[in-house]
Design a protein around this motif. Structure first.
Motif, PDB file in Angstrom:
ATOM      1  N   VAL A  72     -44.435 118.928  38.422  1.00 33.99           N
ATOM      2  CA  VAL A  72     -44.014 120.141  39.115  1.00 33.99           C
ATOM      3  C   VAL A  72     -44.243 119.937  40.608  1.00 33.99           C
ATOM      4  CG1 VAL A  72     -44.576 122.580  39.463  1.00 33.99           C
ATOM      5  CG2 VAL A  72     -44.492 121.625  37.144  1.00 33.99           C
ATOM      6  N   SER A  73     -43.326 120.419  41.422  1.00 32.87           N
ATOM      7  CA  SER A  73     -43.432 120.250  42.874  1.00 32.87           C
ATOM      8  C   SER A  73     -43.690 121.583  43.552  1.00 32.87           C
ATOM      9  CB  SER A  73     -42.147 119.625  43.440  1.00 32.87           C
ATOM     10  OG  SER A  73     -41.967 118.325  42.931  1.00 32.87           O
ATOM     11  N   ARG A  74     -44.550 121.559  44.533  1.00 30.24           N
ATOM     12  CA  ARG A  74     -44.876 122.767  45.286  1.00 30.24           C
ATOM     13  C   ARG A  74     -44.798 122.450  46.782  1.00 30.24           C
ATOM     14  NH1 ARG A  74     -50.505 124.812  43.643  1.00 30.24           N
ATOM     15  NH2 ARG A  74     -49.407 125.103  41.660  1.00 30.24           N
ATOM     16  N   ILE A  75     -43.916 123.124  47.493  1.00 20.86           N
ATOM     17  CA  ILE A  75     -43.805 122.946  48.940  1.00 20.86           C
ATOM     18  C   ILE A  75     -44.925 123.738  49.607  1.00 20.86           C
ATOM     19  CG2 ILE A  75     -42.364 123.268  50.988  1.00 20.86           C
ATOM     20  CD1 ILE A  75     -41.268 121.160  49.119  1.00 20.86           C
ATOM     21  N   LEU A  76     -45.805 123.026  50.280  1.00 23.45           N
ATOM     22  CA  LEU A  76     -46.933 123.676  50.940  1.00 23.45           C
ATOM     23  C   LEU A  76     -46.624 124.052  52.378  1.00 23.45           C
ATOM     24  CD1 LEU A  76     -49.852 121.407  49.676  1.00 23.45           C
ATOM     25  CD2 LEU A  76     -48.895 123.458  48.605  1.00 23.45           C
TER      26      LEU A  76
ATOM     27  N   ASP B   2     -45.770 113.620  52.414  1.00 26.24           N
ATOM     28  CA  ASP B   2     -45.213 113.997  53.710  1.00 26.24           C
ATOM     29  C   ASP B   2     -43.789 113.483  53.743  1.00 26.24           C
ATOM     30  OD1 ASP B   2     -47.309 115.210  55.604  1.00 26.24           O
ATOM     31  OD2 ASP B   2     -48.387 113.523  54.719  1.00 26.24           O
ATOM     32  N   ILE B   3     -42.835 114.380  53.983  1.00 24.75           N
ATOM     33  CA  ILE B   3     -41.417 114.049  53.930  1.00 24.75           C
ATOM     34  C   ILE B   3     -40.776 114.444  55.254  1.00 24.75           C
ATOM     35  CG2 ILE B   3     -39.233 114.523  52.748  1.00 24.75           C
ATOM     36  CD1 ILE B   3     -41.020 115.219  50.256  1.00 24.75           C
ATOM     37  N   TRP B   4     -40.019 113.517  55.837  1.00 22.44           N
ATOM     38  CA  TRP B   4     -39.389 113.746  57.134  1.00 22.44           C
ATOM     39  C   TRP B   4     -37.882 113.567  57.001  1.00 22.44           C
ATOM     40  CZ3 TRP B   4     -42.635 115.130  61.119  1.00 22.44           C
ATOM     41  CH2 TRP B   4     -44.005 114.894  60.918  1.00 22.44           C
ATOM     42  N   LEU B   5     -37.127 114.535  57.557  1.00 26.74           N
ATOM     43  CA  LEU B   5     -35.665 114.530  57.471  1.00 26.74           C
ATOM     44  C   LEU B   5     -35.064 114.797  58.840  1.00 26.74           C
ATOM     45  CD1 LEU B   5     -35.560 116.991  54.447  1.00 26.74           C
ATOM     46  CD2 LEU B   5     -35.195 114.525  54.278  1.00 26.74           C
ATOM     47  N   PRO B   6     -33.939 114.145  59.193  1.00 31.42           N
ATOM     48  CA  PRO B   6     -33.258 114.479  60.456  1.00 31.42           C
ATOM     49  C   PRO B   6     -32.726 115.913  60.397  1.00 31.42           C
ATOM     50  CG  PRO B   6     -32.408 112.427  59.504  1.00 31.42           C
ATOM     51  CD  PRO B   6     -33.236 113.083  58.446  1.00 31.42           C
ATOM     52  N   ARG B   7     -33.136 116.732  61.339  1.00 34.67           N
ATOM     53  CA  ARG B   7     -32.740 118.146  61.291  1.00 34.67           C
ATOM     54  C   ARG B   7     -31.224 118.309  61.355  1.00 34.67           C
ATOM     55  NH1 ARG B   7     -35.152 123.315  64.741  1.00 34.67           N
ATOM     56  NH2 ARG B   7     -33.588 124.810  63.975  1.00 34.67           N
ATOM     57  N   ALA B   8     -30.546 117.479  62.131  1.00 34.78           N
ATOM     58  CA  ALA B   8     -29.100 117.627  62.294  1.00 34.78           C
ATOM     59  C   ALA B   8     -28.361 117.520  60.964  1.00 34.78           C
ATOM     60  CB  ALA B   8     -28.577 116.571  63.264  1.00 34.78           C
ATOM     61  N   ARG B   9     -28.918 116.773  60.027  1.00 33.82           N
ATOM     62  CA  ARG B   9     -28.252 116.569  58.741  1.00 33.82           C
ATOM     63  C   ARG B   9     -28.780 117.490  57.645  1.00 33.82           C
ATOM     64  NH1 ARG B   9     -27.198 110.126  58.026  1.00 33.82           N
ATOM     65  NH2 ARG B   9     -25.766 110.973  56.477  1.00 33.82           N
ATOM     66  N   PHE B  10     -29.937 118.113  57.897  1.00 32.21           N
ATOM     67  CA  PHE B  10     -30.567 118.923  56.849  1.00 32.21           C
ATOM     68  C   PHE B  10     -30.874 120.345  57.307  1.00 32.21           C
ATOM     69  CE2 PHE B  10     -31.284 114.585  55.476  1.00 32.21           C
ATOM     70  CZ  PHE B  10     -31.089 114.655  54.102  1.00 32.21           C
ATOM     71  N   GLU B  11     -30.183 120.808  58.329  1.00 33.02           N
ATOM     72  CA  GLU B  11     -30.403 122.160  58.861  1.00 33.02           C
ATOM     73  C   GLU B  11     -30.376 123.241  57.772  1.00 33.02           C
ATOM     74  OE1 GLU B  11     -31.183 124.914  61.921  1.00 33.02           O
ATOM     75  OE2 GLU B  11     -30.961 122.749  62.177  1.00 33.02           O
ATOM     76  N   PRO B  12     -29.459 123.180  56.776  1.00 32.35           N
ATOM     77  CA  PRO B  12     -29.427 124.244  55.765  1.00 32.35           C
ATOM     78  C   PRO B  12     -30.730 124.416  54.994  1.00 32.35           C
ATOM     79  CG  PRO B  12     -27.372 122.991  55.711  1.00 32.35           C
ATOM     80  CD  PRO B  12     -28.313 122.242  56.622  1.00 32.35           C
ATOM     81  N   LEU B  13     -31.561 123.379  54.936  1.00 32.89           N
ATOM     82  CA  LEU B  13     -32.823 123.511  54.196  1.00 32.89           C
ATOM     83  C   LEU B  13     -33.758 124.529  54.833  1.00 32.89           C
ATOM     84  CD1 LEU B  13     -33.827 119.892  53.106  1.00 32.89           C
ATOM     85  CD2 LEU B  13     -32.546 121.634  51.840  1.00 32.89           C
ATOM     86  N   LEU B  14     -33.581 124.793  56.109  1.00 31.05           N
ATOM     87  CA  LEU B  14     -34.457 125.752  56.780  1.00 31.05           C
ATOM     88  C   LEU B  14     -34.198 127.177  56.310  1.00 31.05           C
ATOM     89  CD1 LEU B  14     -34.390 124.296  60.416  1.00 31.05           C
ATOM     90  CD2 LEU B  14     -36.221 124.099  58.709  1.00 31.05           C
ATOM     91  N   ALA B  15     -33.044 127.397  55.678  1.00 32.29           N
ATOM     92  CA  ALA B  15     -32.720 128.735  55.183  1.00 32.29           C
ATOM     93  C   ALA B  15     -33.016 128.897  53.699  1.00 32.29           C
ATOM     94  CB  ALA B  15     -31.244 129.044  55.446  1.00 32.29           C
ATOM     95  N   VAL B  16     -33.449 127.822  53.037  1.00 36.29           N
ATOM     96  CA  VAL B  16     -33.744 127.869  51.603  1.00 36.29           C
ATOM     97  C   VAL B  16     -35.194 128.287  51.395  1.00 36.29           C
ATOM     98  CG1 VAL B  16     -33.830 126.543  49.452  1.00 36.29           C
ATOM     99  CG2 VAL B  16     -32.053 126.050  51.150  1.00 36.29           C
ATOM    100  N   ASP B  17     -35.410 129.243  50.522  1.00 37.66           N
ATOM    101  CA  ASP B  17     -36.778 129.641  50.201  1.00 37.66           C
ATOM    102  C   ASP B  17     -37.511 128.453  49.587  1.00 37.66           C
ATOM    103  OD1 ASP B  17     -38.990 130.653  48.389  1.00 37.66           O
ATOM    104  OD2 ASP B  17     -38.382 132.543  49.316  1.00 37.66           O
ATOM    105  N   PRO B  18     -38.706 128.094  50.093  1.00 44.23           N
ATOM    106  CA  PRO B  18     -39.428 126.935  49.537  1.00 44.23           C
ATOM    107  C   PRO B  18     -39.638 127.011  48.031  1.00 44.23           C
ATOM    108  CG  PRO B  18     -40.429 127.628  51.587  1.00 44.23           C
ATOM    109  CD  PRO B  18     -39.399 128.670  51.247  1.00 44.23           C
ATOM    110  N   GLY B  19     -39.704 128.225  47.481  1.00 41.13           N
ATOM    111  CA  GLY B  19     -39.865 128.367  46.047  1.00 41.13           C
ATOM    112  C   GLY B  19     -38.639 127.980  45.258  1.00 41.13           C
TER     113      GLY B  19
END
Length: 240
Positions: free
Chosen positions: A98-102, A143-160
């Motif tokens: 199970v994964s939990r975004i902290l 620890d996971i790092w992503l280029p924001r320009a390609r993953f901007e939509p993730l900022l609008a997704v609820d971590p849950g």
């Protein structure tokens, strides 16, 4: 796309088919047209099509299935963690943790992250801190790092709503498909934060799996470091 006319015909066709996958015309799990259909569509011999498809199969982009056809390969990178850590319940059943975004934060890229992702220093990135558990017992801190320009939509997704596997989320929400990765294993000791997350003693030995994931054009999409207790580490390889 711009094709290099100096390349052999099968190589140019290979690049065209790869571009169709990269652009989402065929998604992971989709069947591509038959060799006869591709031959007719592109006006080339079936032998040329077969050679182009053979190359994409060898590169891990396509998967031939006897009697069914050729499909865009759906990679299963979670399997690598099973090679290295015992992801099992108390009864010995193999399970996906199970994964939990902290934590999720947008920030300028630290120098090491910019170098790994091949982006400009201080360019925007998304940093995820994720904990992976089985039966509420923490196994991996990531620890996971992503280029924001390609993953901007993730900022609008609820971590849950991220789910237990990230790559399907990347594909669904950001149209970014991971097709290959490189992994490096190292050893370190747990600092105070990692010891607390993994419920270990400070300075306990950790195995670190560093992964750099790529898209079809071999551009880095994700850089992650997964840390787990050394006493849960295993390594298995068959040599023939």
């Amino acid at each position: 796309m711009n094709l290099d006319l100096r390349l052999p015909l099968y190589q140019r066709l290979r690049d065209m088919l790869a571009a169709a996958v990269a652009e989402g015309q065929w998604r992971p799990g989709d069947a591509i047209p038959s060799e006869a259909d591709l031959s007719k569509r592109h006006g080339v011999a079936i032998g040329t099509v077969r050679k182009a498809v053979d190359q994409l199969v060898a590169e891990g982009v396509l998967d031939r299935q006897q009697g069914r056809g050729t499909f865009v390969k759906r990679t299963r990178f979670n399997a690598s963690m099973f090679r290295f850590f015992r992801f099992q319940s108390e009864t010995g059943e193999r399970r996906i943790p199970v994964s939990r975004i902290l934590r999720r934060e947008a920030m300028p890229a630290p120098s090491a992250v910019a170098s790994a992702l091949r982006i400009r220093p201080r360019e925007g990135v998304i940093h995820l801190v994720r904990l992976r558990l089985i039966d509420d017992l923490p196994l991996l801190a990531e620890d996971i790092w992503l280029p924001r320009a390609r993953f901007e939509p993730l900022l609008a997704v609820d971590p849950g709503e991220f789910g237990d596997l990230l790559y399907p989320l990347y594909e669904e929400r950001c149209e970014q498909v991971v097709v290959s990765a490189e992994e490096t294993l190292t050893v370190e000791t747990a600092d105070t934060m990692k010891a607390r997350l993994l419920r270990l003693q400070p300075h306990a030995p950790l195995i670190v799996i560093e992964r750099l994931a790529y898209d079809l054009a071999r551009q880095p999409l994700e850089w992650r470091r997964s840390r787990g207790a050394a006493d849960k580490f295993r390594y298995h390889v068959e040599i023939r």
